[in-house]
Every structure is written in C-alpha cells, then in structure tokens.
Design a protein around this motif. Structure first.
Motif: not given
Length: 179
Positions: A94-95, A101-105, A123-126, A139-141
C-alpha cells in the motif's frame, strides 16, 4: 537497498500528511510544504509539468467542479492525517518507502458540486527519500477520465448560464449546488 522500519513509518506519516494537505484544496500550502519548487509533476498522460505552478494548473482545472477529494489505501483503510501508527503495512504494498521514492497504491474518491461521486484506483510515485523534507517529483497513474468528464459537464452547464443583467457571468464555486 532497503529502508529501516523507522524510515518506513516516517514515510507512511509523510504520505498521510501529504494527502491530508492535498485534500484541503489549499494548493499553495500543500505544494510549499510537500513539493520542491522545481518539482517534476506527471499526471497520467498529460504533458509533464514543472514547478508549483504546473501542479496548480491541474488542480485548478478540477477545482470548480470537485467539492471534496479523499484518498484511501487500496484495502479500504482511510489515511488518517498525522497518524502513522494507523497506516500499518500488514498489506505491504500500500505504501512502500524506498531509498529514493515512496510508492503508493490508493483509491481517490471525488464528490462534485452537483452531488455526483466517482472513485478510481491510482498508483503514485513520490520522488522523496527518507531524509528529504519535500518531494522532487510526483507521478500519478490511473484512469481519471470519469472525473474529467464530470468536471467538463459542470463547466458546460456554467457556460450555458445566462449573463445576469449586471453583466457579470456567474461562475461555478464549491458548494454552489446543482446546476
């Protein structure tokens, strides 16, 4: 390379605060608190944007139609503002905090000024390391077409409104109700 448990928890708290500030629609505070001034912003398949003004340009487009936005982890648990202990990693993807970077669903829920609602998986990449105060990139997908369609329909309704006798065109504001 992995991060420590403390860095993971700090990253989770940072993400909760990041979303909480975003959801206030105070763009200046959100971007100055969470994003570097020259942030690289990629929002789905739009042209890449640079800096706070680039980020603002996307959110301003939806501001006239979106009355509320919330983020949920994909297991349905709401990200509480400032409560890192409530954002656990019992579901580990989830995080995910990485060294750079931090990956977030998540699921983003929108409520519009006309009462309609829509949700989408995102899905975001911070681009922010554990020691960084602000993100260098975001980045937001996801498929945001349902949200943009409702915003566009609301904008058309506003454009169709008559010009009042005082010569000023009415504008759609948050909370104006159904058009």
């Amino acid at each position: 390379m992995s991060v420590s448990e403390a860095q993971q928890k700090a990253g989770e708290k940072w993400i909760a605060d990041f979303y909480h500030l975003m959801e206030t629609f105070d763009l200046r505070k959100w971007t100055s608190t969470c994003l570097e001034s020259d942030v690289a912003f990629n929002f789905t398949n739009m042209q890449p944007l640079k800096g706070h003004e680039g980020v603002h340009s996307v959110f301003v487009q939806m501001a006239g139609g979106v009355s509320r936005m919330t983020h949920q982890l994909n297991d349905g648990i709401r990200l509480p503002p400032g409560c890192s202990h409530a954002v656990s990693l019992t579901t580990p993807y989830i995080v995910k905090v990485l060294p750079d970077r931090i990956l977030v669903a998540s699921t983003v829920n929108y409520r519009f000024v006309n009462g309609e609602r829509t949700s989408m998986k995102v899905f975001s990449i911070v681009h922010k390391g554990p020691e960084d105060e602000r993100a260098k990139g975001y980045d937001i997908y996801g498929d945001f077409a349902p949200m943009w369609q409702i915003v566009a329909e609301l904008q058309v309704k506003v454009q169709r409104r008559r010009v009042p006798s005082n010569g000023f065109r009415a504008t759609l504001r948050r909370g104006d109700g159904v058009y």
